[in-house]
Design a protein around this motif. Structure first.
Motif, PDB file in Angstrom:
ATOM      1  N   GLY A  18      19.917 -22.401   9.968  1.00 60.88           N
ATOM      2  CA  GLY A  18      18.495 -22.081  10.040  1.00 60.88           C
ATOM      3  C   GLY A  18      17.710 -22.992  10.954  1.00 60.88           C
ATOM      4  O   GLY A  18      18.247 -23.613  11.879  1.00 60.88           O
ATOM      5  N   PHE A  19      16.430 -23.125  10.642  1.00 63.08           N
ATOM      6  CA  PHE A  19      15.452 -23.874  11.442  1.00 63.08           C
ATOM      7  C   PHE A  19      15.912 -25.299  11.745  1.00 63.08           C
ATOM      8  O   PHE A  19      15.965 -25.729  12.892  1.00 63.08           O
ATOM      9  CB  PHE A  19      14.135 -23.878  10.656  1.00 63.08           C
ATOM     10  N   PHE A  20      16.288 -26.063  10.718  1.00 63.10           N
ATOM     11  CA  PHE A  20      16.564 -27.486  10.946  1.00 63.10           C
ATOM     12  C   PHE A  20      17.993 -27.742  11.414  1.00 63.10           C
ATOM     13  O   PHE A  20      18.264 -28.739  12.082  1.00 63.10           O
ATOM     14  CB  PHE A  20      16.273 -28.309   9.673  1.00 63.10           C
ATOM     15  N   ALA A  21      18.903 -26.836  11.078  1.00 62.26           N
ATOM     16  CA  ALA A  21      20.323 -27.046  11.410  1.00 62.26           C
ATOM     17  C   ALA A  21      20.555 -27.179  12.912  1.00 62.26           C
ATOM     18  O   ALA A  21      21.518 -27.816  13.340  1.00 62.26           O
ATOM     19  CB  ALA A  21      21.145 -25.883  10.848  1.00 62.26           C
ATOM     20  N   VAL A  22      19.667 -26.603  13.699  1.00 58.40           N
ATOM     21  CA  VAL A  22      19.810 -26.702  15.162  1.00 58.40           C
ATOM     22  C   VAL A  22      19.789 -28.178  15.590  1.00 58.40           C
ATOM     23  O   VAL A  22      20.559 -28.599  16.465  1.00 58.40           O
ATOM     24  CB  VAL A  22      18.692 -25.888  15.858  1.00 58.40           C
ATOM     25  N   ILE A  67      26.053 -29.248   4.888  1.00 58.01           N
ATOM     26  CA  ILE A  67      25.328 -28.152   4.224  1.00 58.01           C
ATOM     27  C   ILE A  67      23.839 -28.260   4.563  1.00 58.01           C
ATOM     28  O   ILE A  67      23.172 -29.228   4.180  1.00 58.01           O
ATOM     29  CB  ILE A  67      25.563 -28.206   2.698  1.00 58.01           C
ATOM     30  N   ALA A  68      23.340 -27.284   5.303  1.00 60.56           N
ATOM     31  CA  ALA A  68      21.958 -27.316   5.795  1.00 60.56           C
ATOM     32  C   ALA A  68      21.167 -26.116   5.290  1.00 60.56           C
ATOM     33  O   ALA A  68      20.226 -25.660   5.941  1.00 60.56           O
ATOM     34  CB  ALA A  68      21.952 -27.359   7.321  1.00 60.56           C
ATOM     35  N   THR A  69      21.557 -25.612   4.127  1.00 53.79           N
ATOM     36  CA  THR A  69      20.811 -24.508   3.506  1.00 53.79           C
ATOM     37  C   THR A  69      19.638 -25.093   2.701  1.00 53.79           C
ATOM     38  O   THR A  69      19.514 -26.307   2.567  1.00 53.79           O
ATOM     39  CB  THR A  69      21.729 -23.727   2.549  1.00 53.79           C
ATOM     40  N   THR A  70      18.805 -24.226   2.143  1.00 51.44           N
ATOM     41  CA  THR A  70      17.712 -24.702   1.280  1.00 51.44           C
ATOM     42  C   THR A  70      18.258 -24.982  -0.133  1.00 51.44           C
ATOM     43  O   THR A  70      19.367 -24.576  -0.486  1.00 51.44           O
ATOM     44  CB  THR A  70      16.565 -23.662   1.241  1.00 51.44           C
ATOM     45  N   PRO A  93       8.468 -20.927   6.619  1.00 54.10           N
ATOM     46  CA  PRO A  93       7.541 -20.122   5.796  1.00 54.10           C
ATOM     47  C   PRO A  93       7.759 -20.297   4.291  1.00 54.10           C
ATOM     48  O   PRO A  93       6.817 -20.144   3.509  1.00 54.10           O
ATOM     49  CB  PRO A  93       7.837 -18.677   6.213  1.00 54.10           C
ATOM     50  N   TYR A  94       8.997 -20.635   3.869  1.00 52.81           N
ATOM     51  CA  TYR A  94       9.271 -20.792   2.434  1.00 52.81           C
ATOM     52  C   TYR A  94       8.463 -21.924   1.819  1.00 52.81           C
ATOM     53  O   TYR A  94       8.254 -21.966   0.607  1.00 52.81           O
ATOM     54  CB  TYR A  94      10.774 -21.020   2.188  1.00 52.81           C
ATOM     55  N   LEU A  95       7.957 -22.846   2.644  1.00 53.02           N
ATOM     56  CA  LEU A  95       7.192 -23.973   2.101  1.00 53.02           C
ATOM     57  C   LEU A  95       5.858 -23.531   1.493  1.00 53.02           C
ATOM     58  O   LEU A  95       5.300 -24.228   0.646  1.00 53.02           O
ATOM     59  CB  LEU A  95       6.923 -25.024   3.196  1.00 53.02           C
TER      60      LEU A  95
HETATM   61  P1  NAD Z   1      16.000 -22.094   6.802  1.00 56.41           P
HETATM   62  O1  NAD Z   1      15.628 -21.096   5.745  1.00 56.41           O
HETATM   63  O2  NAD Z   1      15.441 -21.933   8.184  1.00 56.41           O
HETATM   64  O3  NAD Z   1      17.597 -22.145   6.960  1.00 56.41           O
HETATM   65  C1  NAD Z   1      18.478 -22.073   5.894  1.00 56.41           C
HETATM   66  C2  NAD Z   1      19.665 -21.187   6.308  1.00 56.41           C
HETATM   67  O4  NAD Z   1      20.653 -21.233   5.294  1.00 56.41           O
HETATM   68  C3  NAD Z   1      19.270 -19.717   6.484  1.00 56.41           C
HETATM   69  O5  NAD Z   1      19.695 -19.263   7.770  1.00 56.41           O
HETATM   70  C4  NAD Z   1      20.017 -18.993   5.355  1.00 56.41           C
HETATM   71  O6  NAD Z   1      20.445 -17.694   5.712  1.00 56.41           O
HETATM   72  C5  NAD Z   1      21.191 -19.926   5.119  1.00 56.41           C
HETATM   73  N1  NAD Z   1      21.757 -19.856   3.768  1.00 56.41           N
HETATM   74  C6  NAD Z   1      21.094 -19.973   2.587  1.00 56.41           C
HETATM   75  N2  NAD Z   1      21.960 -19.907   1.551  1.00 56.41           N
HETATM   76  C7  NAD Z   1      23.198 -19.749   2.094  1.00 56.41           C
HETATM   77  C8  NAD Z   1      24.498 -19.645   1.535  1.00 56.41           C
HETATM   78  N3  NAD Z   1      24.705 -19.663   0.222  1.00 56.41           N
HETATM   79  N4  NAD Z   1      25.539 -19.513   2.394  1.00 56.41           N
HETATM   80  C9  NAD Z   1      25.348 -19.496   3.712  1.00 56.41           C
HETATM   81  N5  NAD Z   1      24.129 -19.592   4.308  1.00 56.41           N
HETATM   82  C10 NAD Z   1      23.069 -19.721   3.497  1.00 56.41           C
HETATM   83  O7  NAD Z   1      15.645 -23.508   6.202  1.00 56.41           O
HETATM   84  P2  NAD Z   1      15.340 -24.889   6.988  1.00 56.41           P
HETATM   85  O8  NAD Z   1      13.885 -24.999   7.228  1.00 56.41           O
HETATM   86  O9  NAD Z   1      16.295 -25.037   8.117  1.00 56.41           O
HETATM   87  O10 NAD Z   1      15.674 -25.936   5.826  1.00 56.41           O
HETATM   88  C11 NAD Z   1      17.001 -26.131   5.385  1.00 56.41           C
HETATM   89  C12 NAD Z   1      17.038 -27.421   4.569  1.00 56.41           C
HETATM   90  O11 NAD Z   1      16.729 -28.504   5.451  1.00 56.41           O
HETATM   91  C13 NAD Z   1      15.986 -27.470   3.450  1.00 56.41           C
HETATM   92  O12 NAD Z   1      16.564 -28.018   2.296  1.00 56.41           O
HETATM   93  C14 NAD Z   1      14.882 -28.369   4.025  1.00 56.41           C
HETATM   94  O13 NAD Z   1      14.187 -29.100   3.032  1.00 56.41           O
HETATM   95  C15 NAD Z   1      15.695 -29.284   4.904  1.00 56.41           C
HETATM   96  N6  NAD Z   1      14.924 -29.905   6.000  1.00 56.41           N
HETATM   97  C16 NAD Z   1      15.153 -31.218   6.218  1.00 56.41           C
HETATM   98  C17 NAD Z   1      14.450 -31.877   7.202  1.00 56.41           C
HETATM   99  C18 NAD Z   1      14.727 -33.344   7.405  1.00 56.41           C
HETATM  100  O14 NAD Z   1      14.058 -34.005   8.181  1.00 56.41           O
HETATM  101  N7  NAD Z   1      15.727 -33.896   6.737  1.00 56.41           N
HETATM  102  C19 NAD Z   1      13.504 -31.185   7.977  1.00 56.41           C
HETATM  103  C20 NAD Z   1      13.332 -29.814   7.751  1.00 56.41           C
HETATM  104  C21 NAD Z   1      14.051 -29.176   6.757  1.00 56.41           C
END
Ligand code: NAD
Length: 343
Positions: A12-16, A71-74, A164-166
């Motif tokens: 997702g968003f942050f995994a990039v 693991i970078a899911t929510t 948006p989930y925030l």
């Molecule tokens: P996001 O919704 O953009 O991405 C999450 C991805 O995970 C989605 O593409 C979704 O389809 C996938 N996913 C969810 N459950 C899954 C599963 N069981 N199997 C496979 N894929 C699955 O969310 P995001 O904004 O990238 O946030 C992800 C996490 O990163 C959150 O926990 C957020 O709090 C955290 N985050 C951390 C920082 C930081 O600085 N450490 C910054 C932003 C977000």
């Protein structure tokens, strides 16, 4: 040492940022990715040239021979995915917030301990170079023994467009952002015995609290204030800077806007610029956070290589997550909450 083979779950968003960081780090590479959303799988797979793609995490573990998963899911999926990693004897990094509840987090730590695999929470804010610079001043002894700290994050940045989930969860700023500030307070002043919390919701278009003020007693005897807000409109938007004040028996530390660090110690006052570097793939204003992603992931590779416990291991992060839980309990009751009862 042979290169560690990792897989990313959640594209997702942050995994990039995490994928960019893995490309910068020697000793590990991402060989496969997984996301239940085929669209995100394609975007990230194409961008980073990863051919091995899975929509199901169980199929990923069955199909790949892995040294770790990232693991970078929510949060709702963290427990099942970490437990799946433990069952497959694969060390795991898990994004913050570690879990939706402390009970889940404890179960995740137990699963990895029982399986004998490492578990690190991607709690990256303490790895930001300005925060590390503050820690280095404390370690130098220049300001003596700290007795007061303030960790402050106040902004009006629109975090909802990217995430948006925030806007929809009952819990917002403490669980999402305050968790980092609370971890920084632990990193700088040590563990906490009691927390008192006040919250507010200023933005009418979100479900959770967007302002929180927390007063903490540290076991060291120091007192700290952790304050965070996404409803604070300033002349210059400081997102995503964390400001720090520490008073010690022999001096003070001030980490101010634009990464200006002022240290007044036994030998007088020194002012320095502790701005994080702008990595080639990074973009302002996120570069501060992006640099810390490289630092924490490099730390993980070092820990796996040397068989040492990560600074933000699952067990360590229970104490940060307990502060989040205690803050919500205390915000509801108006009463101070003791941490020992939760751990
Ligand atoms: P996001 O919704 O953009 O991405 C999450 C991805 O995970 C989605 O593409 C979704 O389809 C996938 N996913 C969810 N459950 C899954 C599963 N069981 N199997 C496979 N894929 C699955 O969310 P995001 O904004 O990238 O946030 C992800 C996490 O990163 C959150 O926990 C957020 O709090 C955290 N985050 C951390 C920082 C930081 O600085 N450490 C910054 C932003 C977000």
């Amino acid at each position: 040492m042979a290169e560690l083979r990792g897989a990313l779950i959640g594209c997702g968003f942050f995994a990039v940022n995490q994928m960019h960081a893995w490309r910068d780090i020697e000793g590990a590479s991402i060989v496969a990715i997984c996301d239940r959303d085929p669209e995100r799988l394609k975007v990230v797979g194409d961008q980073f040239g990863i051919a091995r793609r899975y929509v199901d995490a169980a199929a990923l573990f069955a199909g790949e021979s892995l040294d770790f998963v990232d693991i970078a899911t929510t949060a709702p999926s963290h427990r099942p995915l970490v437990e799946m990693a433990a069952q497959n004897r694969v060390p795991a990094i898990c994004q913050k917030p570690f879990a939706p509840s402390l009970a889940d987090a404890k179960a995740m730590v137990k699963a990895c301990t029982d399986a004998g695999v490492a578990l690190m929470v991607h709690e990256n804010f303490r790895w930001q170079s300005p925060i590390q610079a503050v820690r280095a001043v404390l370690d130098s002894g220049d300001i003596g023994t700290p007795f007061f700290g303030r960790i402050s994050f106040r902004s009006a940045y629109d975090v909802f467009s990217g995430q948006p989930y925030l806007a929809t969860g009952k819990r917002f700023i403490i669980e999402d952002l305050g968790i980092h500030s609370l971890d920084i307070a632990r990193f700088l002043l040590g563990d906490v015995s009691t927390i008192t919390t006040r919250t507010a919701r200023i933005n009418p278009n979100i479900a959770g609290e967007d302002v929180a003020t927390m007063l903490m007693d540290h076991k060291s005897g120091a007192t700290s204030v952790v304050d965070c807000s996404y409803a604070t409109k300033l002349a210059t938007e400081p997102f995503p800077q964390t400001l720090v004040e520490i008073d010690g028996s022999d001096g003070t530390i001030r980490l101010e806007h634009n990464y200006r660090l002022t240290v007044t110690g036994r030998n007088g006052t020194a002012v320095s610029d502790v701005s994080p570097p702008l990595l080639p793939w990074a973009s302002r204003p996120w570069h501060n956070i992006q640099e810390s992603v490289v630092a924490i992931q490099r730390h993980w590779v070092d820990c796996l290589a040397n068989k040492t416990e990560p600074a933000t291991s699952g067990a360590d992060n229970l104490r940060t997550l307990a502060l989040v839980e205690a803050a919500y309990v205390g915000a509801a009751s108006g009463e101070p909450v003791r941490l020992d009862a939760l751990l």
